[in-house]
Enzyme design. Structure first.
Site, short mmCIF file in Angstrom:
data_model
loop_
_atom_site.label_atom_id
_atom_site.label_comp_id
_atom_site.label_asym_id
_atom_site.label_seq_id
_atom_site.Cartn_x
_atom_site.Cartn_y
_atom_site.Cartn_z
N ASP A 168 0.84 -1.12 0.06
CA ASP A 168 0.39 -0.07 -0.33
C ASP A 168 1.45 1.27 0.21
O ASP A 168 1.83 1.40 0.09
CB ASP A 168 -0.89 -0.36 1.16
CG ASP A 168 -1.96 1.17 0.90
OD1 ASP A 168 -2.42 1.16 0.40
OD2 ASP A 168 -3.01 0.68 1.54
N LEU A 205 -6.20 -4.85 -5.78
CA LEU A 205 -7.51 -4.24 -4.56
C LEU A 205 -7.27 -2.26 -4.86
O LEU A 205 -8.16 -1.50 -4.26
CB LEU A 205 -7.32 -4.76 -3.22
CG LEU A 205 -7.20 -5.82 -2.65
CD1 LEU A 205 -7.27 -6.13 -1.48
CD2 LEU A 205 -9.46 -6.17 -3.51
N TYR A 250 -14.92 6.05 -12.67
CA TYR A 250 -14.71 5.56 -11.64
C TYR A 250 -14.71 3.02 -12.43
O TYR A 250 -13.89 2.54 -12.18
CB TYR A 250 -15.19 4.95 -10.44
CG TYR A 250 -15.04 4.15 -9.51
CD1 TYR A 250 -13.49 4.06 -9.03
CD2 TYR A 250 -15.58 3.54 -9.51
CE1 TYR A 250 -13.68 2.50 -8.11
CE2 TYR A 250 -15.91 1.66 -8.31
CZ TYR A 250 -15.04 1.96 -7.31
OH TYR A 250 -14.89 0.22 -7.09
N SER A 302 -21.28 -4.60 -2.12
CA SER A 302 -21.04 -3.36 -1.78
C SER A 302 -20.64 -4.37 -0.03
O SER A 302 -21.10 -4.84 0.55
CB SER A 302 -22.33 -2.53 -0.70
OG SER A 302 -22.85 -2.25 -2.15
C1 15L Z 1 -17.27 -0.02 -5.24
O1 15L Z 1 -16.88 0.33 -6.41
C2 15L Z 1 -16.77 0.93 -4.21
O2 15L Z 1 -15.75 0.87 -4.12
C3 15L Z 1 -17.61 0.86 -2.58
O3 15L Z 1 -17.03 1.90 -2.28
C4 15L Z 1 -18.98 1.46 -2.96
O4 15L Z 1 -19.65 2.74 -3.01
C5 15L Z 1 -19.61 0.13 -4.04
O5 15L Z 1 -19.26 -0.23 -5.20
C6 15L Z 1 -20.70 0.47 -3.68
O6 15L Z 1 -21.21 0.01 -5.22
O7 15L Z 1 -21.75 0.09 -2.86
#
Ligand code: 15L
Length: 257
Positions: free
Chosen positions: A19, A58, A124, A153
């Site tokens: 990390d 990750l 994203y 989630s």
């Molecule tokens: C994701 O990809 C996020 O990284 C996470 O923080 C949540 O928001 C999740 O999706 C989600 O859809 O609940």
């Protein structure tokens, strides 16, 4: 990563953590190595990948961000992870994709099938689609086993009505990643990552085919969540698509800043 750290520990297995900051609780835990580096640093990633049996990727920005940041950290970073793994001879990469790769899958498509065509809801989400493309290429061109997990989630507990459908418990996450580490010659796979939720909205068939046996169900939290937030409203735009709030106009890189 922190949730998986204890759940993937096994006698005789070394977890090499990486990390941009030292791991919580510090270094020197038996069965662990810790490296402070960025997934965008090719030399560091090759060194970190050397003699690894598998890489679990990750690292990155975990929500919407300006394009330049998504490009550098998530897209360039994911390329670096795959390419470093190839150069170091790592046979398997497990990539944390996201439901947001198909966030605009509408409720009429629930349960969203495995391998649903990309419908990213954000930059994203685009970075997750790109990662899935890299995973496919590194499998087909170089023979690497590559598994993309479209995680929903993953939190200690579900926090809202949507997450009664999308929750992935930390323990189920551990079981899912362990299945990905140990599946025999998986090839290239794309599977959803969720618990066995009564109100589930995605297929878990491909995850189960990898050996995943979910044990948790967000329904255990339904009474508490509904008491706090009310019954799910079918007219709520947040529930119209798999990606939930990420699909909403206000969840936009320009507005989020
Ligand atoms: C994701 O990809 C996020 O990284 C996470 O923080 C949540 O928001 C999740 O999706 C989600 O859809 O609940």
């Amino acid at each position: 990563g922190t949730m998986l750290r204890t759940r993937l520990a096994r006698p005789g297995r070394t977890l090499r953590l990486l990390d941009v900051v030292p791991p919580p609780g510090g270094v020197g835990v038996p069965g662990e190595d810790a490296i402070v580096a960025s997934v965008t640093d090719m030399a560091a990633m090759i060194e970190a990948s050397t003699r690894a049996d598998a890489v679990i990727h990750l690292g990155g920005v975990s929500g919407e961000a300006p394009w330049e940041r998504v490009l550098e950290t998530n897209i360039q970073g994911t390329y670096t992870v795959f390419e470093a793994a190839r150069r170091a001879g790592v046979p398997r990469v497990i990539f944390a994709s996201s439901n947001h790769a198909v966030g605009f899958a509408p409720r009429s498509a629930f349960p969203v099938p495995d391998y649903a065509f990309p419908a990213p809801d954000t930059y994203y989400g685009v970075s997750k689609v790109t990662g899935e493309g890299l995973a496919a290429q590194y499998h087909h061109r170089y023979g690497m086993d590559t598994i993309c997990l479209r995680i929903l989630s993953c939190f200690e507990h579900p926090h809202n009505v949507r997450q009664l459908s999308t929750w992935l418990s930390p323990d189920d996450a551990g079981r899912l990643f362990e299945a990905c580490l140990t599946a025999d010659q998986p090839g290239f796979r794309v599977a959803f990552g969720a618990s066995a939720n009564t109100r589930g909205v995605v297929s878990l068939d491909e995850a189960r085919a990898l050996g995943y046996e979910p044990m948790d169900n967000a329904e255990a939290y339904a009474a508490e969540i509904i008491a706090a937030h009310g019954e799910p409203d079918p007219a709520d735009p947040v529930l119209a698509y798999l990606g939930g709030e990420f699909t909403q106009p206000e969840y936009d890189a320009d507005r989020l800043g």
